[in-house]
Each structure stands twice: as structure tokens, then as C-alpha cells.
Design a protein around this motif. Structure first.
Motif, PDB file in Angstrom:
ATOM      1  N   ALA A  16      14.501  -2.002 -13.928  1.00  0.00           N
ATOM      2  CA  ALA A  16      14.171  -2.612 -12.637  1.00  0.00           C
ATOM      3  C   ALA A  16      13.182  -1.744 -11.868  1.00  0.00           C
ATOM      4  O   ALA A  16      12.215  -2.256 -11.292  1.00  0.00           O
ATOM      5  N   ASP A  17      13.413  -0.428 -11.846  1.00  0.00           N
ATOM      6  CA  ASP A  17      12.498   0.477 -11.134  1.00  0.00           C
ATOM      7  C   ASP A  17      11.100   0.404 -11.744  1.00  0.00           C
ATOM      8  O   ASP A  17      10.091   0.400 -11.023  1.00  0.00           O
ATOM      9  N   ASN A  20       9.598  -3.076 -10.798  1.00  0.00           N
ATOM     10  CA  ASN A  20       9.356  -3.204  -9.362  1.00  0.00           C
ATOM     11  C   ASN A  20       8.237  -2.289  -8.879  1.00  0.00           C
ATOM     12  O   ASN A  20       7.606  -2.549  -7.855  1.00  0.00           O
ATOM     13  N   ARG A  45       6.867 -10.758  -1.684  1.00  0.00           N
ATOM     14  CA  ARG A  45       7.539 -10.309  -2.901  1.00  0.00           C
ATOM     15  C   ARG A  45       9.059 -10.406  -2.701  1.00  0.00           C
ATOM     16  O   ARG A  45       9.732  -9.407  -2.478  1.00  0.00           O
ATOM     17  N   ALA A  47      13.044 -10.749  -3.584  1.00  0.00           N
ATOM     18  CA  ALA A  47      13.895 -10.180  -4.645  1.00  0.00           C
ATOM     19  C   ALA A  47      14.798 -11.265  -5.220  1.00  0.00           C
ATOM     20  O   ALA A  47      15.217 -12.185  -4.512  1.00  0.00           O
ATOM     21  N   LEU A  59      14.891  -7.886  -9.302  1.00  0.00           N
ATOM     22  CA  LEU A  59      13.454  -7.698  -9.365  1.00  0.00           C
ATOM     23  C   LEU A  59      12.781  -8.246  -8.112  1.00  0.00           C
ATOM     24  O   LEU A  59      13.209  -9.274  -7.573  1.00  0.00           O
ATOM     25  N   THR A  60      11.736  -7.554  -7.663  1.00  0.00           N
ATOM     26  CA  THR A  60      10.858  -8.103  -6.634  1.00  0.00           C
ATOM     27  C   THR A  60       9.592  -8.574  -7.340  1.00  0.00           C
ATOM     28  O   THR A  60       9.034  -7.860  -8.174  1.00  0.00           O
ATOM     29  N   ARG A  61       9.162  -9.815  -6.995  1.00  0.00           N
ATOM     30  CA  ARG A  61       8.036 -10.402  -7.735  1.00  0.00           C
ATOM     31  C   ARG A  61       7.086 -11.060  -6.763  1.00  0.00           C
ATOM     32  O   ARG A  61       7.498 -11.575  -5.710  1.00  0.00           O
TER      33      ARG A  61
END
Length: 424
Positions: A16-17, A20, A45, A47, A59-61
Motif C-alpha cells: 500500500a505504501d 500510494n 485522490r 481512498a 489505496l488512494t487513487r
């Protein structure tokens, strides 16, 4: 297990890190909308938490929204195969495997026990049915002929049907076998193809391990003379025949229980194939007549049936019919005469398909045991358990999922799915 959980959690956080921290999914202030081809503008973005093989992953997208059609999308979700679901592709594969073999509730338990993944039964159902529908579409679209080197000298094609319990909404107006004339089931029609080059100690053909494939659905096998194409089930059978090379095998045998729709389909699609009535179904008809004549259990009836079975095995069909005709002339009870009349008609109309001594000398199968087992393995074991009631849509999806898995085509489906995803 205690060590695995924190290890997977650490791996999930690392992944995830990594994702992201990578803003490469931002592609500018606007992108073409995949739904209406309008302009979708960047909207931040947000989450979202996904269920992955490592566990929950947040996740941020980059998110793009189209004002014209009020739809939004995330390029990263599409790139990772996460669009339209909170389950990663790996979890969907696990879920598909579990749901092909067990009920939705049991699949939830299996995923939790074996992979430490929490997915509730309703989500298992929705995802499994979506996968099954995708597999059904894939089956109809991709028909790759078998290489000549993989086609056995003799191939058998078996056709049969088996009832599946349905919801009332999918039975409305359909006649059935209940006392009031209503139906509780819909018929799944199954096509099975296999080879049997091996022999047992008695010289009887034995199914070759790994040679069986299945294709099935709740669909019609009826075709009118004026129809430009065959019935949906006839087209399914022809697709499976092409995939397995049945139409190119040196010897082709079609086996069935004697139902007219089987021979109509076989004659139309495979005029070169030998047609063989399952020997045990034919004997079953004779045993049913013995019960109608003498009652059950009855030693005289058993002896009469055993004698007819021996005549059938010896190819003495005229003797069998003569014995039935003799009984018909001597009986006066309408039910007994009707049972005899039906059996005589069944045997005589299928007489060319009951040349069992000839078939044995040619080393051919005369039993539909593989087909009968297919009805149980591919359909009954999964769809006919206590308390189950299906919609046509749901049943066909799970049937497609199960046939894909049992026929050894599960990995092929996922490879094609990945290729289509990359191409898009």
C-alpha cells in the motif's frame, strides 16, 4: 497461522505504501470518459479498501468524474484489475475455485480457513455468478480446435439431462411432474466428451484419466426445420466437439439414454458418428416392465428380466421383442399393456443403436456411465443439495464456472481475461 497473519499484514502495508507513494496514475486534469467518451475531470485522490491475498489494502487513487454521464473511474483500479469490485483478481480466483466446489456459505468458510480472507456469502454469490457469466461468454466466444496430435483415435460424446430445483419465478407456467401438474425443476442439458483407449481385465473400454470435458446449461435443444441455425444447446455441443476434435476423430460414438432429442441432434450435427443406446438404460426399461407385470420384489419377474437382459447382451433383440409381444397378447390390464407397448416401441425404434455384440467386437463403449457421473459431478453435487433453489441466471453461471473448472480450462480463462485487460 499466528505468524502468517502479521507477516501478511506487513506485506500489505508495504505494498500500500509503495502504490500510494506513486502518483503516476494522475494523467492530467482531464481524461476521456470510458462510458460516454466525454471529458472526465480530475476530482482528487479518494481512498478505498480492497480485499487482497495479503489482506485488506487501502489505496488512494486518482479519480476522474464525468459530468455528462455522472460516472467516475480510477485509472489505477483499471490497471490493477480492481475496477468494479473490492476484491483483487487473486481473491476472485480463489473465490471462483471455492464456489465451483462448495456452497457460497462453505466458500466463505474455506476462504477464511485457508487464506485468512473475510468475504461474506452474499459477496461470494455475486462474485461467483459474475465470474460464471464471464466464463459462459468466454466459452461461446473462444472455440480453439484441438491439435491433431491431441485427438484420440476414438472419441465419445454423451448427451443427457438432469433436473435442478428452481425458484418459483423461474417455473411460472411450466408443466411438470407434480400431482397438480406443476414443476419444481428445470432441466440442465449436459454434453460430455471423453476417450477410452484403455481396457480392463475383461477387455471392456475404460475412460482415459483426464480426458473428460463438460459443457452444460439450462437451454433448449429443440430446433425446427425452418430455423437457420441449431438450437442453443446444439450450438453448445458443436462448439465442444470442435474444441475436442470430436468431428475429426477416426471413430466417433454418440451415447445416450434413448431420448429422441439426443438422436435428432446427433444425426443433424454428426451424421458420421455411431449412435449407441446405453445398455443399462435398455435393461432398465426391461426391468421396469417386469415390475409392472409381476410386481416387486418377485422371483418370477426377476427371472423374466434376467432372461431378457441376456438376450439383449447377445444381440437377440427379436427374441426380446417376441417375449414382450407374447406378454402383451396374454395380458388384459391396461397399465400392463401400456408398459409393454412403450417398451416395444422404445426397443424397436432404437434397434440399430443396440447392436451390442457388434459394438463389443469393435472395442466400443456401450455404457453412458461417464455421462451419468457427469450429471452428478458437474451438476448434482453442486446445484442439487438440500434447500437449494436457483434462478436460471444463477444456475447457468455456476454451471459454467463448474464446467470450466472440471474441464481443466480455468487457467485458460484467466489468461484470456488478463490479455483482454492488458489490451484495453
Amino acid at each position: 497461522m499466528a505468524g502468517r497473519r502479521p507477516a501478511l499484514a506487513v506485506a500489505a502495508r508495504c505494498l500500500a505504501d509503495h502504490l500510494n507513494a506513486d502518483p503516476a496514475d494522475y494523467a492530467g486534469p482531464a481524461l476521456p470518459c470510458p462510458t460516454c467518451r466525454g471529458s472526465a475531470r480530475y476530482a482528487g485522490r479518494p481512498a478505498k479498501t480492497f480485499t487482497t491475498a495479503l489482506g485488506p489494502l487501502t489505496l488512494t487513487r486518482a479519480y476522474y468524474h464525468c459530468a455528462a454521464c455522472q460516472q467516475g473511474f480510477c485509472p489505477r483500479d483499471q490497471a490493477l484489475g480492481l475496477d468494479g469490485s473490492t476484491l483483487s483478481p487473486a481473491v476472485q480466483r480463489m473465490l471462483g475455485t471455492a464456489a465451483a466446489l462448495a456452497s457460497f456459505a462453505e466458500s466463505t468458510e474455506l476462504l477464511a480457513a485457508l487464506a485468512g480472507i473475510a468475504v461474506d456469502p452474499k459477496q461470494v454469490e455475486r462474485t461467483a455468478e459474475a465470474l460464471g457469466q464471464a466464463m459462459a461468454a468466454d466459452e461461446a466466444q473462444y472455440v480453439v480446435p484441438a491439435p491433431a496430435s491431441e485427438i484420440a483415435p476414438t472419441l465419445y460424446l454423451g448427451l443427457d439431462g438432469t433436473g435442478v430445483p428452481m425458484r418459483k419465478a423461474d417455473l411460472a407456467g411450466r408443466p411438470g411432474k407434480q400431482p397438480d401438474g406443476s414443476a419444481k425443476t428445470r432441466e440442465v442439458k449436459l454434453c460430455t466428451i471423453w476417450s477410452a483407449e484403455g481396457r480392463d481385465a475383461a477387455g471392456v473400454p475404460v475412460r482415459d484419466a483426464g480426458s473428460v470435458s463438460y459443457s452444460a446449461a439450462i437451454e433448449s435443444a429443440a430446433t425446427r426445420d425452418t430455423d437457420p441455425v441449431g438450437s442453443p444447446f446444439a450450438q453448445r455441443v458443436e462448439r465442444e466437439a470442435v474444441r475436442r476434435g470430436f468431428d475429426r476423430a477416426r471413430r466417433q460414438g454418440v451415447l445416450g439414454d434413448g431420448a429422441p432429442w439426443i438422436w435428432n441432434l446427433a444425426s443433424e450435427a454428426f451424421p458420421r458418428a455411431l449412435q449407441i443406446v446405453d445398455r443399462f438404460h435398455a435393461k432398465g426399461h426391461l426391468s421396469d416392465v417386469a415390475k409392472a407385470l409381476y410386481g416387486a420384489p418377485n422371483e418370477l419377474g426377476d427371472a423374466w428380466a434376467t432372461a431378457r437382459h441376456a438376450e439383449l447382451d447377445a444381440g437377440q433383440l427379436h427374441a426380446v421383442v417376441a417375449a414382450l409381444v407374447q406378454q402383451y397378447r396374454s395380458r388384459r390390464a391396461p397399465t400392463k399393456r401400456e408398459a409393454l407397448r412403450k417398451c416395444i416401441g422404445y426397443l424397436w425404434s432404437n434397434r440399430r443403436r443396440m447392436r451390442y455384440p457388434t459394438f463389443r467386437r469393435q472395442g466400443l463403449c456401450t455404457s453412458t456411465a461417464v455421462v451419468e457421473a457427469g450429471c452428478k459431478v458437474a451438476i448434482g453435487t453442486r446445484l442439487k443439495r438440500a434447500g437449494m433453489h436457483w434462478s436460471v441466471r444463477g444456475a447457468n453461471a455456476i454451471i459454467a464456472l463448474r464446467c470450466c473448472k472440471l474441464s481443466g480450462r480455468f487457467e485458460d480463462f484467466w489468461e484470456r481475461r488478463a490479455e483482454r485487460h492488458r489490451a484495453s
